[in-house]
Design an enzyme around this catalytic site. Sequence first.
Site, PDB file in Angstrom:
ATOM      1  N   ARG A 130       0.990  -1.126  -0.001  1.00 14.05           N
ATOM      2  CA  ARG A 130       0.144   0.114   0.099  1.00 14.05           C
ATOM      3  C   ARG A 130       0.768   1.369  -0.003  1.00 14.05           C
ATOM      4  NH1 ARG A 130      -2.607   0.465   5.163  1.00 14.05           N
ATOM      5  NH2 ARG A 130      -0.991   2.121   5.433  1.00 14.05           N
ATOM      6  N   GLU A 149       4.976   7.075   2.403  1.00 11.13           N
ATOM      7  CA  GLU A 149       5.808   5.843   2.439  1.00 11.13           C
ATOM      8  C   GLU A 149       4.885   4.667   1.594  1.00 11.13           C
ATOM      9  OE1 GLU A 149       5.809   3.257   5.960  1.00 11.13           O
ATOM     10  OE2 GLU A 149       3.699   3.698   6.387  1.00 11.13           O
ATOM     11  N   ASN A 151       4.099   0.657   1.901  1.00 14.70           N
ATOM     12  CA  ASN A 151       4.057  -0.574   3.034  1.00 14.70           C
ATOM     13  C   ASN A 151       4.488  -1.995   2.268  1.00 14.70           C
ATOM     14  OD1 ASN A 151       3.168   1.007   5.517  1.00 14.70           O
ATOM     15  ND2 ASN A 151       1.923   1.763   3.967  1.00 14.70           N
ATOM     16  N   SER A 156      -2.720  -2.691   5.910  1.00 12.46           N
ATOM     17  CA  SER A 156      -3.975  -3.269   6.576  1.00 12.46           C
ATOM     18  C   SER A 156      -5.043  -2.451   6.105  1.00 12.46           C
ATOM     19  CB  SER A 156      -3.873  -3.128   8.164  1.00 12.46           C
ATOM     20  OG  SER A 156      -3.333  -1.868   8.579  1.00 12.46           O
ATOM     21  N   LYS A 310      12.399   2.599   5.386  1.00 12.15           N
ATOM     22  CA  LYS A 310      12.599   4.200   4.870  1.00 12.15           C
ATOM     23  C   LYS A 310      14.019   4.393   4.440  1.00 12.15           C
ATOM     24  CE  LYS A 310       8.683   4.892   7.448  1.00 12.15           C
ATOM     25  NZ  LYS A 310       7.736   3.870   8.177  1.00 12.15           N
ATOM     26  N   LYS A 369      12.803  10.226  10.542  1.00 11.49           N
ATOM     27  CA  LYS A 369      12.259   8.876  10.555  1.00 11.49           C
ATOM     28  C   LYS A 369      13.281   7.695  10.697  1.00 11.49           C
ATOM     29  CE  LYS A 369       8.396   9.635   7.402  1.00 11.49           C
ATOM     30  NZ  LYS A 369       7.627   9.054   6.400  1.00 11.49           N
ATOM     31  N   GLU A 373       7.790   0.811  11.619  1.00 14.24           N
ATOM     32  CA  GLU A 373       6.322   0.607  11.131  1.00 14.24           C
ATOM     33  C   GLU A 373       5.530   0.757  12.122  1.00 14.24           C
ATOM     34  OE1 GLU A 373       6.225   0.880   7.599  1.00 14.24           O
ATOM     35  OE2 GLU A 373       8.236   0.605   7.410  1.00 14.24           O
ATOM     36  N   GLY A 374       4.233   1.184  11.865  1.00 13.50           N
ATOM     37  CA  GLY A 374       3.143   0.958  12.751  1.00 13.50           C
ATOM     38  C   GLY A 374       2.566   2.362  13.367  1.00 13.50           C
ATOM     39  N   ARG A 455      -7.366   7.728   5.102  1.00 10.15           N
ATOM     40  CA  ARG A 455      -7.410   7.836   6.553  1.00 10.15           C
ATOM     41  C   ARG A 455      -7.309   9.239   7.065  1.00 10.15           C
ATOM     42  NH1 ARG A 455      -2.369   4.452   7.934  1.00 10.15           N
ATOM     43  NH2 ARG A 455      -1.868   5.400   6.134  1.00 10.15           N
TER      44      ARG A 455
HETATM   45  P1  ADP Z   1       4.664   4.324   9.615  1.00 11.67           P
HETATM   46  O1  ADP Z   1       5.486   3.326   8.944  1.00 11.67           O
HETATM   47  O2  ADP Z   1       4.985   4.233  11.165  1.00 11.67           O
HETATM   48  O3  ADP Z   1       3.203   4.364   9.148  1.00 11.67           O
HETATM   49  P2  ADP Z   1       5.071   6.869   8.353  1.00 11.67           P
HETATM   50  O4  ADP Z   1       6.179   7.109   7.348  1.00 11.67           O
HETATM   51  O5  ADP Z   1       3.682   6.502   7.487  1.00 11.67           O
HETATM   52  O6  ADP Z   1       5.437   5.893   9.243  1.00 11.67           O
HETATM   53  O7  ADP Z   1       4.571   8.016   9.151  1.00 11.67           O
HETATM   54  C1  ADP Z   1       3.529   7.538   9.939  1.00 11.67           C
HETATM   55  C2  ADP Z   1       2.629   9.249   9.828  1.00 11.67           C
HETATM   56  O8  ADP Z   1       3.411  10.392  10.106  1.00 11.67           O
HETATM   57  C3  ADP Z   1       1.865   9.365   8.612  1.00 11.67           C
HETATM   58  O9  ADP Z   1       0.825   8.674   8.710  1.00 11.67           O
HETATM   59  C4  ADP Z   1       1.881  10.630   8.662  1.00 11.67           C
HETATM   60  O10 ADP Z   1       0.600  11.039   9.329  1.00 11.67           O
HETATM   61  C5  ADP Z   1       2.923  11.236   9.437  1.00 11.67           C
HETATM   62  N1  ADP Z   1       3.884  11.642   8.408  1.00 11.67           N
HETATM   63  C6  ADP Z   1       5.063  10.968   7.862  1.00 11.67           C
HETATM   64  N2  ADP Z   1       5.871  11.507   7.148  1.00 11.67           N
HETATM   65  C7  ADP Z   1       5.416  12.729   6.793  1.00 11.67           C
HETATM   66  C8  ADP Z   1       5.681  13.912   6.125  1.00 11.67           C
HETATM   67  N3  ADP Z   1       6.805  13.707   5.423  1.00 11.67           N
HETATM   68  N4  ADP Z   1       4.944  14.936   6.370  1.00 11.67           N
HETATM   69  C9  ADP Z   1       3.842  15.002   7.139  1.00 11.67           C
HETATM   70  N5  ADP Z   1       3.621  14.109   7.974  1.00 11.67           N
HETATM   71  C10 ADP Z   1       4.337  12.750   8.011  1.00 11.67           C
HETATM   72 MG    MG Z   2       2.456   4.767   7.553  1.00 14.82          MG
END
Ligand code: ADP
Ligand code: MG
Length: 479
Positions: A130, A149, A151, A156, A310, A369, A373-374, A455
């Site tokens: 996803r 990102e 996944n 899910s 990442k 970052k 994940e999660g 979401r």
């Molecule tokens: P995870 O693997 O924990 O889901 P993500 O990269 O999806 O990691 O980041 C988690 C959340 O943080 C995202 O769902 C988003 O709400 C926020 N986020 C992540 N990257 C960014 C970004 N570059 N700018 C703004 N918000 C971000």
């Molecule tokens: Mg995410």
Amino acid sequence: MSNFAVRAPWEDILFNKKLIEDVAAIAVDTALLQGVLMRTKEEPNTSEVVNYAPFSLLPSVVPRSLFEEAKAVQQDFNLLVDSVSQDFQFLKETLASTVKVDEFVAQLFKIYKQVLDEGMVQSVFLGINRSDYMFDCGPDGNAALKQIEINTIAASFGGLASRTTDIHRHVLNVLGKSEEASRLLSNRPSEGIAAGIAQSWKLYGSCKAIVMILVEDIQRNIFDQRYIENELWKRKIPVIRRTFCDVSKRASLDKDRRLYMDGQEVAVAYFRTGYMPQDYGAKGWEARLLMERSQAVKCPDIATQLVGTKKVQQELSRPGILERFLPTKPEAVNRIRKTFTGLFSLDMGEDGDKTVAMAIAAPDRFVLKPQREGGGNNIYGDKIKMVLEKDGRSEKRSSYILMDKIHPQPVKNYLLKVGGGLHLTECISELGIFGVYIRQERELLLNKQVGHLLRTKDVQYENGGVAAGVAVLDNPFLL
Ligand code: ADP
Ligand code: MG
């Protein structure tokens, strides 16, 4: 680019508190009727008491052109992930600095290497991923699709997302917005995901073999998985659910490295766990290694899981790298690259030093970052400064990447969470597109986009995640 039309056709209704209260009660009952369910925090391992999964009262406006762009690039991302997963040298070099300082990625990499050294016997590869995006709003009011990102393991909400459209359709009908209701998109990611699992089960070629879903010890989100599970049973494919602990105690390989669990041959091992260190416990790594060594179709195999880190995401954004993996597809390269925002390496060396200085000078422009994940792991604002002032000169810094912060235009909605009350909230949304592909040896047999997930969360939360209790399920209303 697309101009962000923030005015939804029901915006005035949002301020009619009495009407909203009535409709929220209807919406919650509809969610229960539709099976948009989760187990409770208090009793996560029984379905005796369940509740609705969090969702937004109304759909959220999404620019049509950006939605179409996200859908159109999904097959390109499938190809990219599949291609990177077959390049040991690239993964080794890209993750070398991370492996030194991140125990979890190091463990995954160790298993990956061990399986390659022994010789892989898996011949069918199934990817279910996803790709997540936000709509980055520039100062001119134009929005652009930017990837958060991708996944590649345990992506899910394909199940529950298949049922949320009917909630919003009903809510809009009740509000007298039936024309808008009829324009909401149908969405069935669970069917596409199940079809992918079913096809790889068939390619495995043993009609008595089963599908094993690897599940967490705590299973609040079981209903999301059941939708996929039940689709498989409909196709007469037997499914079992097991934890890593079960596998470590009762699974085995025969001389051809076929995988057996409780006496049954496993055709497909579909992971809905295994993406966090705490998923593994004492015997988890042994279980993972056993499964990786086997002929079973792992979804994902360990290389594909590593592609979802990442660090790999950041490396793919460097000049020339996409071309290396998609050498005959310049248009796919352009479509993919257009979704990238600034991603910066923190590896030791001059470039990494520059990244540290840039982040400390303007922490609010970025997200820091780790390889996790999660949800709930990212670092923002002054905390970025703190972390980099402490670890910015040591190798520890290479456990992170730095990313430009994306700024979506906030819109108003009500987020319905059990016990959460009814509050008009400034929200931002994240769009996910599900992709499924299958490769047998060198031949790609399936490459599809199979649906979406929207979401939405309160702007005041920087991290996201429905399972983490921050974001809620939503639907795009295209304008
Ligand atoms: P995870 O693997 O924990 O889901 P993500 O990269 O999806 O990691 O980041 C988690 C959340 O943080 C995202 O769902 C988003 O709400 C926020 N986020 C992540 N990257 C960014 C970004 N570059 N700018 C703004 N918000 C971000
Ligand atoms: Mg995410």
